[in-house]
Design a protein around this motif. Structure first.
Motif, mmCIF file in Angstrom:
data_model
loop_
_atom_site.group_PDB
_atom_site.id
_atom_site.type_symbol
_atom_site.label_atom_id
_atom_site.label_comp_id
_atom_site.label_asym_id
_atom_site.label_seq_id
_atom_site.Cartn_x
_atom_site.Cartn_y
_atom_site.Cartn_z
ATOM 1 N N UNK A 1 13.060 -20.325 -3.945
ATOM 2 C CA UNK A 1 13.832 -19.926 -5.119
ATOM 3 C C UNK A 1 15.271 -19.647 -4.725
ATOM 4 N N UNK A 2 16.208 -19.969 -5.601
ATOM 5 C CA UNK A 2 17.605 -19.640 -5.322
ATOM 6 C C UNK A 2 17.753 -18.132 -5.410
ATOM 7 N N UNK A 3 18.508 -17.575 -4.489
ATOM 8 C CA UNK A 3 18.706 -16.127 -4.484
ATOM 9 C C UNK A 3 17.658 -15.407 -3.662
ATOM 10 N N UNK A 4 16.661 -16.099 -3.210
ATOM 11 C CA UNK A 4 15.653 -15.496 -2.350
ATOM 12 C C UNK A 4 15.597 -16.302 -1.073
ATOM 13 N N UNK A 64 0.837 -1.189 0.000
ATOM 14 C CA UNK A 64 0.000 0.000 0.000
ATOM 15 C C UNK A 64 0.881 1.250 0.000
ATOM 16 N N UNK A 65 1.652 1.437 1.064
ATOM 17 C CA UNK A 65 2.513 2.627 1.138
ATOM 18 C C UNK A 65 3.828 2.386 0.421
ATOM 19 N N UNK A 66 4.465 1.257 0.748
ATOM 20 C CA UNK A 66 5.681 0.861 0.059
ATOM 21 C C UNK A 66 5.280 -0.160 -0.982
ATOM 22 N N UNK A 67 5.404 0.184 -2.249
ATOM 23 C CA UNK A 67 5.013 -0.792 -3.262
ATOM 24 C C UNK A 67 6.233 -1.598 -3.654
ATOM 25 N N UNK A 68 6.019 -2.880 -3.809
ATOM 26 C CA UNK A 68 7.111 -3.769 -4.140
ATOM 27 C C UNK A 68 6.796 -4.534 -5.407
ATOM 28 N N UNK A 69 7.802 -4.737 -6.222
ATOM 29 C CA UNK A 69 7.637 -5.637 -7.355
ATOM 30 C C UNK A 69 8.837 -6.561 -7.346
ATOM 31 N N UNK A 70 8.593 -7.842 -7.118
ATOM 32 C CA UNK A 70 9.677 -8.808 -7.062
ATOM 33 C C UNK A 70 9.564 -9.728 -8.268
ATOM 34 N N UNK A 71 10.676 -9.935 -8.935
ATOM 35 C CA UNK A 71 10.670 -10.842 -10.073
ATOM 36 C C UNK A 71 11.499 -12.061 -9.754
ATOM 37 N N UNK A 72 10.981 -13.203 -10.100
ATOM 38 C CA UNK A 72 11.718 -14.446 -9.894
ATOM 39 C C UNK A 72 11.784 -15.167 -11.230
ATOM 40 N N UNK A 73 12.996 -15.473 -11.649
ATOM 41 C CA UNK A 73 13.136 -16.233 -12.876
ATOM 42 C C UNK A 73 12.578 -17.632 -12.675
ATOM 43 N N UNK A 74 11.840 -18.098 -13.652
ATOM 44 C CA UNK A 74 11.224 -19.422 -13.515
ATOM 45 C C UNK A 74 12.277 -20.511 -13.271
ATOM 46 N N UNK A 75 13.435 -20.379 -13.899
ATOM 47 C CA UNK A 75 14.467 -21.412 -13.721
ATOM 48 C C UNK A 75 15.023 -21.405 -12.302
ATOM 49 N N UNK A 76 14.894 -20.255 -11.600
ATOM 50 C CA UNK A 76 15.410 -20.188 -10.240
ATOM 51 C C UNK A 76 14.392 -20.681 -9.235
ATOM 52 N N UNK A 77 13.166 -20.841 -9.673
ATOM 53 C CA UNK A 77 12.118 -21.307 -8.763
ATOM 54 C C UNK A 77 12.261 -22.812 -8.602
ATOM 55 N N UNK A 78 12.622 -23.226 -7.400
ATOM 56 C CA UNK A 78 12.869 -24.652 -7.160
ATOM 57 C C UNK A 78 11.702 -25.361 -6.505
ATOM 58 N N UNK A 79 10.677 -24.621 -6.172
ATOM 59 C CA UNK A 79 9.538 -25.263 -5.539
ATOM 60 C C UNK A 79 8.666 -24.250 -4.849
ATOM 61 N N UNK A 125 19.141 -30.867 1.044
ATOM 62 C CA UNK A 125 19.746 -29.537 1.047
ATOM 63 C C UNK A 125 19.642 -28.930 -0.344
ATOM 64 N N UNK A 126 19.452 -27.622 -0.358
ATOM 65 C CA UNK A 126 19.255 -26.936 -1.626
ATOM 66 C C UNK A 126 19.764 -25.500 -1.504
ATOM 67 N N UNK A 127 20.001 -24.874 -2.623
ATOM 68 C CA UNK A 127 20.469 -23.485 -2.582
ATOM 69 C C UNK A 127 19.296 -22.528 -2.466
ATOM 70 N N UNK A 128 18.092 -23.062 -2.475
ATOM 71 C CA UNK A 128 16.902 -22.207 -2.522
ATOM 72 C C UNK A 128 16.245 -22.092 -1.155
ATOM 73 N N UNK A 129 15.525 -21.015 -0.966
ATOM 74 C CA UNK A 129 14.649 -20.851 0.197
ATOM 75 C C UNK A 129 15.332 -21.083 1.521
ATOM 76 N N UNK A 130 14.827 -22.042 2.285
ATOM 77 C CA UNK A 130 15.359 -22.293 3.620
ATOM 78 C C UNK A 130 16.654 -23.098 3.595
ATOM 79 N N UNK A 131 17.173 -23.410 2.457
ATOM 80 C CA UNK A 131 18.464 -24.110 2.273
ATOM 81 C C UNK A 131 18.411 -25.600 2.569
#
Lengths: 169, 545
Positions: free
Chosen positions: B347-350, B311-326, B504-510
């Motif tokens: 996602x990796x990187x997030x 609402x006050x702080x607008x956010x736009x986050x983009x995630x590459x489909x290939x980085x989305x691991x689940x 173990x994974x590079x994404x999300x909670x690791x």
């Protein structure tokens, strides 16, 4: 899916760590216990002869007993558990004593291989190796390796890992 | 992590690479409008120091000069910061240069850009600016990564498109496999980029989900208002203490306490509870609106998912489909009771942030469960996504059930026993052990519920795992994204033939654990999710067991 999924199990890694690791673990734990017992001794002496003295003595006796059992049991138990194995495709380790953990990572996903020698480890000519992957939860650590063996493993692993391209995530 | 020195070293020789005359390779500055934002922000940050200087200066002869000098210094610093910050995007690197005395160059290979997060705080929005954070999957808490604070909003959007779609031009648009056969008919085929279309053209987008005002009903069940309420209470109490105001002498407090002494206790408790519930609900709704107002999840032709919200702080986050691991389905107890759930990207990187809302990883805010499942299934694109998200998990058996219940109640059972002992010997009132017993039973139920959530499933190219009661989670993780496995067994687990298997994974909670899986099943899961990895370490099971 498997023809007989009940018939297989994961075996332990092939290699034991160095026998000197027993002494290393003992000394490392001993330092901790000396600190604990030392603090209690100081308190005991400083508190003088109050009538609660026996509580302090009892706690001290318990600490000494617990420490002795820990120092005798833990290093030997660890030595039987700590194992490692590196094949052409994977790195596999087992560690712990009461709680045990096995970690497996394919060599293609390895990012760095670090070997480290603390002052105490140098005294016993030991080294530990940390194999990191892109996952913060997936680092494989092998403790209590013989120094020269550790060097050899690091060399082998870095050679193999360098062959692989990609960002290993 | 390790590539940091290498890329920085590369950046030193950057002018050589930059001489290729590519249009994107010129050094660019941040928006000059940031000259208005920085001083204001810095002044706010230094208010305590400046106020200190002001009051300290009042006593000396120099008057308020010191604080004026301070203000000038702060403004000067922010101008220098703007003037020394430049960035550029070469064909293979994103580079950011900052600092006057301590020059710092951060560079990241363009093909490692995993997410681009465009944020606009209130001040930014007034001035039409946006902050662009470029995620490369390197986690360094001490250093700020590639953050371009202050570009004009359209420029920020263009930059995002440029960064995220340049990778596509190399890899090609055909990233996604075929839709799951039983996919929801969305009326539109998966878009592909026509040949010859420029990369930075405005990508066609497909809306996956849009916030429905009716979802606000889930806000009170998220407990976010409770935390906010406690924070406000704590802050208020602290302020009261600091200001040395005697609370008992304030007018409203006095009339309230008179009112309190006239009402019976039970009524008072009811009033307090209802009041607290109302306040918490209102705060939750306000928080929900602040975070998720105008929430939209879209898929772009370039193969990225985009989340827009706030609402006050607008956010736009983009995630590459290939980085989305689940995806992670999160159903905290209260939200679950109201039939709601929310969806978080793995996602990796997030990295999953505190409370998950802050991390920019939310794919669906608290919403009806059916919608969350549907979006989860549509976001994942590999074979088996449908089952991994929604099918019942494989339960972990009687030993796991026993372990869940024992672990949940045992501490309370012991406390109850001790209290019973105290009641019989030291004359403790009987209601104390009785309420402890009630707690024991409640935790027994929680243990049972934990068992019901517990399970795993290997289906298609996914591993699904679930656990938890108060915070029930279910994760569908792409097997491709699994890096390795940890098998942890406590003494009790070894006796029961159970293990906690963590992928173990590079994404999300690791790492995503499968709790109390039987050791035999653990081997089976590993062999099916990552074929070939385990074959050398397997042997025939001994027949004596």
């Amino acid at each position: 899916m498997d023809p007989e999924p009940m018939s297989v199990e994961l075996r332990a890694p092939a290699h034991l760590v160095s026998r000197r690791a027993i002494a290393f673990w003992t000394v490392r734990a001993l330092i901790g216990w000396i600190v604990i017992v030392g603090i209690q001794l100081v308190i005991l002496i400083a508190s003088g002869s109050t009538h609660h003295r026996w509580v302090n003595v009892l706690i001290l006796a318990c600490s000494v007993l617990l420490g002795a059992v820990h120092l005798i049991v833990m290093p030997r138990w660890r030595y039987r558990v700590h194992r490692w194995e590196i094949t052409r495709t994977a790195c596999y380790s087992q560690s712990g004593w009461i709680t045990q953990e096995r970690r497996i990572a394919p060599l293609s996903r390895i990012q760095t291989v670090d070997s480290e020698r603390g002052p105490l480890e140098q005294l016993f000519k030991l080294a530990n190796i940390t194999v990191t992957t892109a996952s913060a939860a997936g680092a494989i650590k092998i403790h209590g390796l013989d120094s020269s063996a550790a060097d050899r493993i690091v060399h082998e692993l870095t050679t193999i890992a360098a062959l692989d391209g990609g960002d290993a995530t | 992590m390790t590539e940091q020195p290498r890329t920085e070293a590369q950046a030193q020789s950057a002018p050589v690479q930059g001489a290729d005359g590519a249009p994107g390779a010129q050094w660019r500055r941040l928006s000059p409008r940031m000259l208005l934002v920085h001083p204001v922000r810095e002044l706010i940050r230094y208010i305590p120091v400046l106020a200190g200087a002001f009051f300290a200066g009042r006593n000396s002869d120099n008057g308020q000069w010191w604080s004026l000098i301070g203000v000038a210094l702060v403004i000067g610093l922010s101008v220098v910061r703007w003037a020394t910050t430049r960035f550029r995007i070469t064909p293979d690197q994103v580079q950011l240069r900052t600092g006057l005395l301590r020059k710092r160059t951060i560079a990241a290979p363009a093909d490692r850009v995993r997410s681009v997060d465009v944020t606009a705080h209130t001040l930014h929005r007034v001035l039409g600016l946006a902050k662009v954070s470029i995620g490369t999957g390197t986690y360094d808490r001490k250093k700020e990564g590639l953050v371009l604070d202050g570009l004009a909003a359209p420029q920020a959007a263009a930059l995002r498109a440029e960064l995220l779609h340049r990778g596509q031009s190399i890899r090609g648009p055909a990233l996604r496999g075929p839709q799951p056969t039983n996919a929801v008919p969305d009326g539109r085929p998966i878009n592909t980029v026509p040949d010859g279309q420029p990369i930075n053209a405005v990508p066609e987008e497909q809306e996956l989900v849009r916030q429905d005002p009716a979802w606000l009903r889930f806000a009170p069940f998220t407990l976010s208002g409770l935390i906010t309420g406690l924070a406000i209470l704590g802050f208020g109490w602290n302020a009261l203490q600091q200001s040395h105001v005697d609370a008992g002498r304030l007018g409203p407090v006095q009339s309230a306490s008179r009112h309190l002494s006239d009402t019976p206790l039970w009524l008072l408790v009811v009033q307090l509870l209802v009041g607290a519930l109302v306040v918490i609900s209102l705060l939750s709704v306000a928080g929900y609106l602040l975070s998720y107002y105008g929430f939209r999840l879209t898929r772009h032709t370039g193969g990225t998912l985009q989340v827009t919200r706030g609402l006050l702080t607008s956010r736009a986050t983009s995630i590459e489909q290939t980085r989305l691991r689940g995806v992670e389905l999160s159903e905290p107890l209260l939200l679950r009771a109201a039939g709601g759930a929310r969806l978080i990207a793995v996602a990796t990187g997030l990295r999953v942030g505190r409370g998950a809302e802050r991390g920019g990883t939310v794919l669906v805010p608290p919403a009806p469960r059916s919608i969350v499942y549907e979006v989860g299934q549509r976001v994942l694109d590999e074979d088996g996504a449908w089952s991994a998200v929604a099918d019942p998990l494989r339960r972990h058996g009687a030993a796991a059930l026993r372990r869940r219940v024992v672990r949940a109640c045992l501490p309370w059972l012991l406390i109850t026993a001790a209290l019973v002992l105290l009641t019989t010997t030291a004359g403790l009132p009987a209601w104390i052990p009785l309420s402890a017993l009630a707690l024991t039973l409640a935790f027994g139920w929680i243990g049972l519920d934990r068992y019901r959530s517990l399970g795993h499933l290997v289906v298609g190219s996914y591993l699904a795992t679930g656990a938890g009661s108060l915070a029930r989670r279910r994760v569908a993780l792409e097997a491709e994204g699994i890096i390795g496995w940890n098998i942890r067994r406590t003494m009790f687990q070894r006796r029961l033939g159970l293990a906690t298997l963590t992928a173990t994974t590079a994404a999300g909670r690791q790492g995503y654990p499968v709790i109390d899986i039987s050791s035999v099943d653990a081997v089976d899961v590993i062999r099916r999710a990552t074929p070939g990895l385990l074959e050398e370490f397997i042997r025939q099971r001994q027949q004596d067991r």
